[in-house]
Design a protein around this motif. Structure first.
Motif, mmCIF file in Angstrom:
data_model
loop_
_atom_site.group_PDB
_atom_site.id
_atom_site.type_symbol
_atom_site.label_atom_id
_atom_site.label_comp_id
_atom_site.label_asym_id
_atom_site.label_seq_id
_atom_site.Cartn_x
_atom_site.Cartn_y
_atom_site.Cartn_z
ATOM 1 N N GLY A 115 -25.821 -27.672 -5.749
ATOM 2 C CA GLY A 115 -26.621 -27.531 -7.226
ATOM 3 C C GLY A 115 -25.710 -27.612 -8.173
ATOM 4 N N ALA A 116 -24.443 -27.982 -8.202
ATOM 5 C CA ALA A 116 -23.680 -28.031 -9.221
ATOM 6 C C ALA A 116 -24.044 -29.273 -10.263
ATOM 7 N N SER A 117 -23.913 -28.851 -11.456
ATOM 8 C CA SER A 117 -24.270 -30.043 -12.562
ATOM 9 C C SER A 117 -23.262 -31.033 -12.771
ATOM 10 N N GLY A 118 -22.144 -31.022 -12.304
ATOM 11 C CA GLY A 118 -21.080 -31.650 -12.638
ATOM 12 C C GLY A 118 -19.899 -31.493 -12.486
ATOM 13 N N PHE A 119 -18.703 -32.114 -12.772
ATOM 14 C CA PHE A 119 -17.514 -31.760 -12.804
ATOM 15 C C PHE A 119 -16.537 -32.346 -13.620
ATOM 16 N N LEU A 120 -15.438 -31.741 -13.759
ATOM 17 C CA LEU A 120 -14.390 -32.024 -14.869
ATOM 18 C C LEU A 120 -12.932 -31.966 -13.945
ATOM 19 N N GLY A 176 -29.320 -28.470 -20.527
ATOM 20 C CA GLY A 176 -29.797 -28.855 -19.212
ATOM 21 C C GLY A 176 -29.623 -30.183 -18.850
ATOM 22 N N ASP A 177 -28.592 -31.021 -19.361
ATOM 23 C CA ASP A 177 -28.443 -32.116 -18.674
ATOM 24 C C ASP A 177 -27.175 -31.936 -17.723
ATOM 25 N N SER A 178 -26.740 -33.097 -17.222
ATOM 26 C CA SER A 178 -25.625 -33.227 -16.204
ATOM 27 C C SER A 178 -24.435 -34.168 -16.548
ATOM 28 N N LEU A 179 -23.311 -33.788 -15.855
ATOM 29 C CA LEU A 179 -22.039 -34.702 -16.268
ATOM 30 C C LEU A 179 -21.341 -35.210 -14.940
ATOM 31 N N LEU A 180 -21.701 -36.540 -14.931
ATOM 32 C CA LEU A 180 -20.868 -37.161 -13.821
ATOM 33 C C LEU A 180 -20.107 -38.259 -14.436
ATOM 34 N N VAL A 221 -17.190 -40.993 -9.973
ATOM 35 C CA VAL A 221 -17.725 -40.092 -9.054
ATOM 36 C C VAL A 221 -19.188 -40.510 -8.639
ATOM 37 N N THR A 222 -19.657 -41.209 -9.644
ATOM 38 C CA THR A 222 -21.266 -41.410 -9.370
ATOM 39 C C THR A 222 -21.368 -42.619 -8.096
ATOM 40 N N ARG A 223 -20.299 -43.651 -8.259
ATOM 41 C CA ARG A 223 -20.135 -44.604 -7.231
ATOM 42 C C ARG A 223 -19.746 -44.081 -5.999
ATOM 43 N N SER A 264 -39.732 -30.974 -12.040
ATOM 44 C CA SER A 264 -40.753 -29.816 -11.616
ATOM 45 C C SER A 264 -41.380 -30.125 -10.208
ATOM 46 N N LYS A 265 -41.735 -31.536 -9.899
ATOM 47 C CA LYS A 265 -42.559 -31.996 -8.828
ATOM 48 C C LYS A 265 -41.665 -31.836 -7.538
ATOM 49 N N LEU A 266 -40.382 -32.439 -7.707
ATOM 50 C CA LEU A 266 -39.860 -32.661 -6.625
ATOM 51 C C LEU A 266 -38.686 -31.481 -6.210
ATOM 52 N N GLY A 267 -38.831 -30.296 -7.202
ATOM 53 C CA GLY A 267 -38.392 -29.116 -6.998
ATOM 54 C C GLY A 267 -36.655 -29.593 -7.404
ATOM 55 N N LEU A 268 -36.216 -30.204 -8.148
ATOM 56 C CA LEU A 268 -34.921 -30.654 -8.429
ATOM 57 C C LEU A 268 -34.446 -29.816 -9.590
ATOM 58 N N ARG A 269 -33.048 -29.407 -9.533
ATOM 59 C CA ARG A 269 -32.305 -28.502 -10.574
ATOM 60 C C ARG A 269 -32.060 -29.417 -11.897
ATOM 61 N N ASP A 270 -31.398 -30.601 -11.686
ATOM 62 C CA ASP A 270 -31.156 -31.231 -12.721
ATOM 63 C C ASP A 270 -30.967 -32.642 -12.379
ATOM 64 N N ARG A 271 -30.442 -33.497 -13.483
ATOM 65 C CA ARG A 271 -30.655 -35.199 -13.337
ATOM 66 C C ARG A 271 -29.671 -35.643 -12.158
ATOM 67 N N VAL A 272 -28.614 -34.704 -11.850
ATOM 68 C CA VAL A 272 -27.904 -35.069 -10.743
ATOM 69 C C VAL A 272 -28.446 -35.089 -9.446
ATOM 70 N N GLN A 273 -29.296 -34.066 -9.163
ATOM 71 C CA GLN A 273 -30.236 -33.918 -8.048
ATOM 72 C C GLN A 273 -31.153 -35.008 -8.093
#
Length: 222
Positions: free
Chosen positions: A97-102, A121-125, A129-131, A197-206
């Motif tokens: 559930g983490a929203s990103g990393f540094l 409310g956004d995410s940071l990747l 790391v995304t790849r 909301s519909k998919l029960g996801l926390r943020d853009r990363v998920q």
């Protein structure tokens, strides 16, 4: 209103350095520091911050377990701190559930920017790391190829919401999605909110993880 932050790292110099940088900002308030995962979870429960900067490797309770607890028990958004972008725990932290990393050698301005972005409310990747995250997801999908497809869960989305999910997974910002779909940014924000909301996801990363796991996007998709 200030962004409330807890900084958790077992290295006092790192912890205090990050805190000093953030405290210098007029819109950020460091409400607590923690030296391990147990203290970090307790600090979140006590101070209800907006953002937790959480080191992955700490004594007593590591950052991964602390992230699971914090994300499950609160609305606090977690940004993991790591020394190396190859840290194998980064992926598990994102699943938790983490929203990103540094990286710990992050530039001052990037640290401040990250806290503000995640608090909004956004995410940071990072792209690297995304790849790696995508590659890890594909490996897991292949290992579980015999399992029932998870694409059925996307049936709750409208066609436009599914397209929004696809563009999210490609890393497009709300403004870029708006230009691609020929709609306003406000409309895109509504679509993104509905998808989460519909998919029960926390943020853009998920959302990115869900898109690849469901087969909506595959590596190499333009």
């Amino acid at each position: 209103m200030s962004v409330r932050v807890v900084v958790a790292d077992d290295q006092e110099l790192v912890r205090s350095g990050f805190s000093m940088i953030l405290e210098a900002q007029p819109d950020i308030d460091v409400v607590a520091e923690a030296g391990d995962g147990v203290e970090a979870v307790a600090a979140v429960q006590r101070h209800t911050p907006d953002v937790l900067l959480l080191d992955i490797r700490m004594p007593r309770m590591d950052g991964l377990e602390a992230a699971r607890l914090v994300c499950a028990q609160s609305a606090c958004r977690v940004v993991m701190l790591t020394t190396f972008d190859l840290d194998e725990y980064v992926y598990e932290a994102l699943y938790a559930g983490a929203s990103g990393f540094l990286l710990k050698d992050v530039r001052r301005d990037d640290l401040v920017h990250a806290v503000r972005v995640v608090a909004a409310g956004d995410s940071l990747l990072a792209p690297s790391v995304t790849r790696r995250l995508v590659a890890d997801i594909i490996r897991r999908r292949r290992a579980e190829a015999a399992a029932p497809s998870s694409s059925a869960r996307l049936d709750v989305l409208t066609a436009r919401e599914e397209e929004t999910l696809r563009l999210l997974a490609r890393g497009l910002s709300n403004a870029e999605i708006a230009r691609t779909l020929f709609v306003s940014e406000h409309t895109v924000k509504t679509h993104v909110s509905n998808v989460l909301s519909k998919l029960g996801l926390r943020d853009r990363v998920q959302a990115v993880i869900c898109a690849y796991e469901s087969g909506v996007v595959t590596p190499g998709t333009p």
